[in-house]
Design a protein around this motif. Structure first.
Motif, PDB file in Angstrom:
ATOM      1  N   GLY A 142       0.799  -1.341   0.149  1.00  0.00           N
ATOM      2  CA  GLY A 142      -0.029  -0.135   0.102  1.00  0.00           C
ATOM      3  C   GLY A 142       0.791   1.136   0.066  1.00  0.00           C
ATOM      4  O   GLY A 142       0.541   2.174  -0.732  1.00  0.00           O
ATOM      5  N   GLY A 146       1.832   1.616  -3.754  1.00  0.00           N
ATOM      6  CA  GLY A 146       1.004   2.347  -4.150  1.00  0.00           C
ATOM      7  C   GLY A 146      -0.339   1.680  -4.569  1.00  0.00           C
ATOM      8  O   GLY A 146      -1.199   2.242  -5.221  1.00  0.00           O
ATOM      9  N   PHE A 147      -0.866   0.516  -4.216  1.00  0.00           N
ATOM     10  CA  PHE A 147      -1.790  -0.297  -4.498  1.00  0.00           C
ATOM     11  C   PHE A 147      -3.063   0.222  -3.524  1.00  0.00           C
ATOM     12  O   PHE A 147      -2.961   0.261  -2.385  1.00  0.00           O
ATOM     13  CB  PHE A 147      -1.730  -1.738  -4.273  1.00  0.00           C
ATOM     14  N   ALA A 148      -4.139   0.830  -4.195  1.00  0.00           N
ATOM     15  CA  ALA A 148      -5.291   1.599  -3.440  1.00  0.00           C
ATOM     16  C   ALA A 148      -5.987   0.646  -2.475  1.00  0.00           C
ATOM     17  O   ALA A 148      -6.731   0.923  -1.678  1.00  0.00           O
ATOM     18  CB  ALA A 148      -6.175   2.371  -4.366  1.00  0.00           C
ATOM     19  N   GLN A 149      -6.063  -0.628  -2.889  1.00  0.00           N
ATOM     20  CA  GLN A 149      -7.043  -1.816  -2.109  1.00  0.00           C
ATOM     21  C   GLN A 149      -6.091  -2.540  -1.131  1.00  0.00           C
ATOM     22  O   GLN A 149      -6.508  -3.649  -0.912  1.00  0.00           O
ATOM     23  CB  GLN A 149      -7.638  -2.761  -3.305  1.00  0.00           C
ATOM     24  N   ARG A 151      -5.630  -2.096   2.011  1.00  0.00           N
ATOM     25  CA  ARG A 151      -6.364  -2.444   3.166  1.00  0.00           C
ATOM     26  C   ARG A 151      -7.538  -3.590   2.906  1.00  0.00           C
ATOM     27  O   ARG A 151      -7.686  -4.445   3.802  1.00  0.00           O
ATOM     28  CB  ARG A 151      -7.133  -1.062   3.775  1.00  0.00           C
ATOM     29  N   LEU A 214      -2.882   2.255   6.213  1.00  0.00           N
ATOM     30  CA  LEU A 214      -2.825   1.800   4.744  1.00  0.00           C
ATOM     31  C   LEU A 214      -3.913   2.802   4.280  1.00  0.00           C
ATOM     32  O   LEU A 214      -4.812   3.248   4.767  1.00  0.00           O
ATOM     33  CB  LEU A 214      -3.318   0.328   4.640  1.00  0.00           C
ATOM     34  N   PRO A 215      -3.721   3.152   2.942  1.00  0.00           N
ATOM     35  CA  PRO A 215      -4.986   3.901   2.067  1.00  0.00           C
ATOM     36  C   PRO A 215      -6.409   3.440   2.326  1.00  0.00           C
ATOM     37  O   PRO A 215      -6.330   2.182   2.109  1.00  0.00           O
ATOM     38  CB  PRO A 215      -4.581   4.076   0.729  1.00  0.00           C
ATOM     39  N   SER A 217      -9.305   4.302   0.545  1.00  0.00           N
ATOM     40  CA  SER A 217      -9.963   4.002  -0.611  1.00  0.00           C
ATOM     41  C   SER A 217     -11.242   3.243  -0.648  1.00  0.00           C
ATOM     42  O   SER A 217     -11.540   2.291  -1.509  1.00  0.00           O
ATOM     43  CB  SER A 217      -8.922   3.168  -1.411  1.00  0.00           C
ATOM     44  N   ASP A 274     -12.000  -4.088  -7.456  1.00  0.00           N
ATOM     45  CA  ASP A 274     -13.183  -3.486  -6.986  1.00  0.00           C
ATOM     46  C   ASP A 274     -14.508  -4.305  -6.612  1.00  0.00           C
ATOM     47  O   ASP A 274     -15.101  -4.125  -5.531  1.00  0.00           O
ATOM     48  CB  ASP A 274     -14.020  -2.615  -8.252  1.00  0.00           C
TER      49      ASP A 274
END
Length: 317
Positions: A142, A146-149, A151, A214-215, A217, A274
């Motif tokens: 994360g 830079g992986f948005a998912q 979390r 973590l992000p 998102s 998603d």
């Protein structure tokens, strides 16, 4: 029921007699046996009461036969040993044949050794490394990747990690002295709960703090997995009384993973992350969902309490 002095409570003659004739309630019997691990005077008193019963005569005959078969040991008994005080829960000490039987003297071990023994194999073994690896991997994914998912991925894995720790903490596969430790007053369900608490004490704060950094998102809160993790751990302990801990862990962890990963098969690669986030939100997010997990936690605790006697029968699977 007891008498007291400066060192605390001690066993009375009446209490020893009730224990010897098996009329003492089970919780009081376990408390008494735990006390005998540390009090030689009370052990002598209870031993005398047991020897006065029919069970005591049988144990005396067995001891005499063993000593007769090992005359060298009979001539030089181990100093400070105490005869068996319990009519049904006698256990070997691991000494040479012919020595009297007694419960292990865990109080003689260094404090750190006793804590590690109580914590269990998972907390002091490869499981802890795996938990740290998952936390570090999620942070790299994360914060560095830079992986948005990130979390979301952590929330998928987090409830399974305590379940794995529970499976590795208790049972014949986890402890070479399983039969001995499970037969002591501190064994059985008490030991299983102690080791489960150690697993949760490590995994819950570590994984939750990792989720916080973590992000988000659109993912559920970092602490959203706590109730599911607790519910799955209790369900594993309850189910383990029927099937054994490893099989129980496979069922509960497998059920969770099937539930959260269900939308992924057949999903386009671009939409997989998603869809996973949406499914994790369905499984963890919202007051109704958390309420359902709270109810599952209470139900698991109730079932585990009802299944407590199964942990005293030394299952071997």
């Amino acid at each position: 029921m007891t008498k007291h002095d400066a060192s605390g409570w001690h066993v009375t003659d009446t209490l020893a007699a009730r224990y010897a004739d098996d009329t003492l309630p089970e919780p009081d019997a376990w408390s008494l046996e735990k006390h005998l691990e540390h009090c030689a005077g009370c052990a002598v008193r209870v031993s005398g009461a047991v020897r006065a019963t029919a069970a005591g005569a049988v144990l005396g005959d067995v001891r005499a036969a063993v000593l007769a078969a090992n005359p060298a040991t009979a001539a030089h008994p181990a100093p400070g040993t105490t005869p068996v005080t319990a009519p049904v829960r006698e256990i070997p000490t691991g000494k040479a044949p012919g020595h009297p039987l007694r419960a292990p003297r865990f109080s003689r071990l260094p404090r750190l050794a006793r804590l590690l023994w109580a914590a269990g194999p998972a907390v002091r073994g490869a499981w802890l490394t795996a938990v740290l690896g998952v936390a570090a991997g999620a942070m790299l994914l994360g914060l560095v990747g830079g992986f948005a998912q990130a979390r979301v991925v952590l929330l998928v894995i987090a409830p399974v990690l305590p379940v794995a720790g529970v499976a590795l903490s208790y049972g014949p596969h986890a402890d070479p002295l399983y039969e001995i430790t499970a037969a002591t007053p501190g064994g059985g369900l008490r030991l299983a709960l102690t080791r489960t608490a150690a697993v949760l004490a490590v995994s819950l704060p570590l994984l939750t703090l990792t989720g916080l950094v973590l992000p988000a998102s659109g993912a559920p809160a970092a602490a959203a997995w706590l109730l599911p993790g607790l519910a799955l751990s209790l369900a594993t302990l309850a189910l383990a009384s029927f099937t054994g801990s490893r099989t129980a862990a496979g069922i509960t962890a497998g059920g969770w993973l099937c539930a959260v990963l269900a939308p992924l098969p057949g999903a386009p690669e671009a939409e997989a992350a998603d869809r996973l986030a949406e499914q994790v939100s369905r499984c963890l997010d919202g007051a109704a969902t958390q309420g359902a997990w709270a109810a599952a936690t209470v139900l698991g605790a109730a079932l585990l309490a009802a299944r407590r006697p199964a942990y005293d029968r030394l299952p071997r699977h």
